[in-house]
Design a protein around this motif. Structure first.
Motif, short mmCIF file in Angstrom:
data_model
loop_
_atom_site.label_atom_id
_atom_site.label_comp_id
_atom_site.label_asym_id
_atom_site.label_seq_id
_atom_site.Cartn_x
_atom_site.Cartn_y
_atom_site.Cartn_z
N GLY A 66 0.78 -1.22 0.00
CA GLY A 66 0.00 0.00 0.00
C GLY A 66 0.82 1.27 0.00
N SER A 67 2.17 1.19 0.11
CA SER A 67 3.00 2.39 0.11
C SER A 67 3.21 2.89 -1.32
N SER A 68 3.62 4.15 -1.45
CA SER A 68 3.82 4.77 -2.75
C SER A 68 5.31 4.80 -3.11
N THR A 97 8.07 5.91 -6.82
CA THR A 97 8.18 6.58 -8.12
C THR A 97 9.00 5.73 -9.08
N TRP A 128 0.44 0.40 -14.70
CA TRP A 128 0.61 1.83 -14.94
C TRP A 128 1.10 2.03 -16.37
N ALA A 130 4.09 7.98 -10.99
CA ALA A 130 3.73 7.71 -9.60
C ALA A 130 3.04 6.36 -9.53
N LYS A 141 1.96 2.73 -6.82
CA LYS A 141 1.58 2.32 -5.47
C LYS A 141 1.64 0.80 -5.37
N GLY A 157 -2.28 -3.37 -2.35
CA GLY A 157 -2.60 -3.52 -0.94
C GLY A 157 -2.48 -4.95 -0.43
N GLY A 192 -5.66 -2.97 -5.36
CA GLY A 192 -4.45 -2.23 -5.66
C GLY A 192 -4.31 -1.85 -7.11
N TYR A 229 -7.24 4.65 -7.11
CA TYR A 229 -6.70 3.32 -6.86
C TYR A 229 -7.71 2.52 -6.03
N ASP A 263 -8.91 -0.30 -3.21
CA ASP A 263 -8.37 -0.74 -1.94
C ASP A 263 -8.20 -2.26 -1.94
#
Length: 300
Positions: free
Chosen positions: A43-45, A47, A69, A83, A85, A88, A217, A233, A235
């Protein structure tokens, strides 16, 4: 003999030139993918930095083989950042992040990748509460009575107060409805359904879309009339909520499509109110000039 020697040296020179040209051609192709940071919990972001040349179309980035992406690339736009992510539901471990695009010269694929490490969640155990030693009250000393004096203990009377039960009806609150104002619905979407919180909107009104049934996710792209109107996004349950902003004002029903591994659709009416103030001013001026003309003709 001299002819054979010249032929031999000519063949060696041609082979060296081919090797040099091939190495220069290959040096022009660049394909790289970097991650910052390269580790973190689910769940963290993070780059994605990329560099592809020569590339045309879109650069698609995959998480563990699943496309998630994308970003456009041209012969002029050869690098950039995206960006991203961590899904999850990702378990602790190392996963490949791969970028792929189409070679603008050969038509074949250009690809590069890196790896992201999903870390576990650290559980902190709170310290035990402090132990309190109970305080022992001092002993009670009973004063002895004189011999022959009877000890009388007063009777204890217990009075139970009467219990009164009052039943009151809950207050009823009625919210007036403003005529012409769009109503807001708060229906929870079912799996595979896209719900818009308003049946109709006017220019400038806020609109929100909620959906369920997507992959956890996953990035969701909302489209309407061929243009992107929102993104979000999902969950860990595959649900999402995103604001919707139309890029153009056009009265009538519009279909909003959410792409998230599956296709979800919803419909909203766009209402446009037109003003007739300009026509009224023009009519008043026209009447004024007609009356003035009649006055000139009648009183020369």
């Amino acid at each position: 003999m001299r002819y054979v020697v010249r032929l031999f040296f000519g063949a060696v020179t041609g082979a060296l030139l081919l090797v040099v040209f091939a190495s220069n051609a290959n040096a022009q192709y660049t394909s790289s993918v970097g991650l910052k940071p390269s580790s973190g919990p689910a769940g963290s972001s993070f780059t994605i930095s990329w560099s592809f040349y020569p590339c045309k179309g879109a650069v698609t980035f995959s998480w563990n083989g699943t496309p998630m992406w994308s970003t456009p690339a041209t012969l002029q736009t050869t690098s950039g950042t995206v960006a991203a992510k961590v899904p999850g539901g990702a378990q602790p471990g190392t996963y490949p992040v791969t970028g792929t695009c189409t070679n603008a010269r050969t038509g074949g694929p250009l690809s590069a990748g890196s790896r992201f490490t999903v870390t576990g969640t650290t559980t902190t155990t709170p310290p035990p509460p402090p132990t309190t030693t109970p305080v022992t009250p001092p002993p009670v000393t009973t004063k002895p009575s004189k011999p022959g004096t009877p000890t009388t203990t007063p009777p204890t009377t217990t009075t139970t107060p009467p219990t009164t039960t009052t039943t009151s009806a809950p207050p009823t609150s009625t919210t007036p409805t403003t005529p012409g104002a769009p109503t807001t619905t708060s229906t929870t979407p079912k799996p595979g359904e896209l719900v818009l919180d308003r049946p109709s909107v006017q220019p400038g009104d806020e609109l929100s879309a909620s959906g369920r049934g997507c992959e956890p996710g996953r990035m969701v792209t909302l489209m309407a009339d061929g243009a992107e109107v929102g993104s979000a996004y999902t969950d860990s349950t595959g649900a999402f909520t995103a604001p919707v902003q139309f890029t153009r004002i056009e009265a009538g029903p519009h279909t909003v499509v959410a792409e998230c591994g599956v296709r979800l659709t919803g419909t909203v009416d766009q209402v446009v109110t037109r003003s007739s103030g300009g026509q009224t001013s023009t009519l008043v001026i026209l009447v004024f000039f007609v009356l003035a003309g009649i006055a000139v003709i009648r009183f020369p």
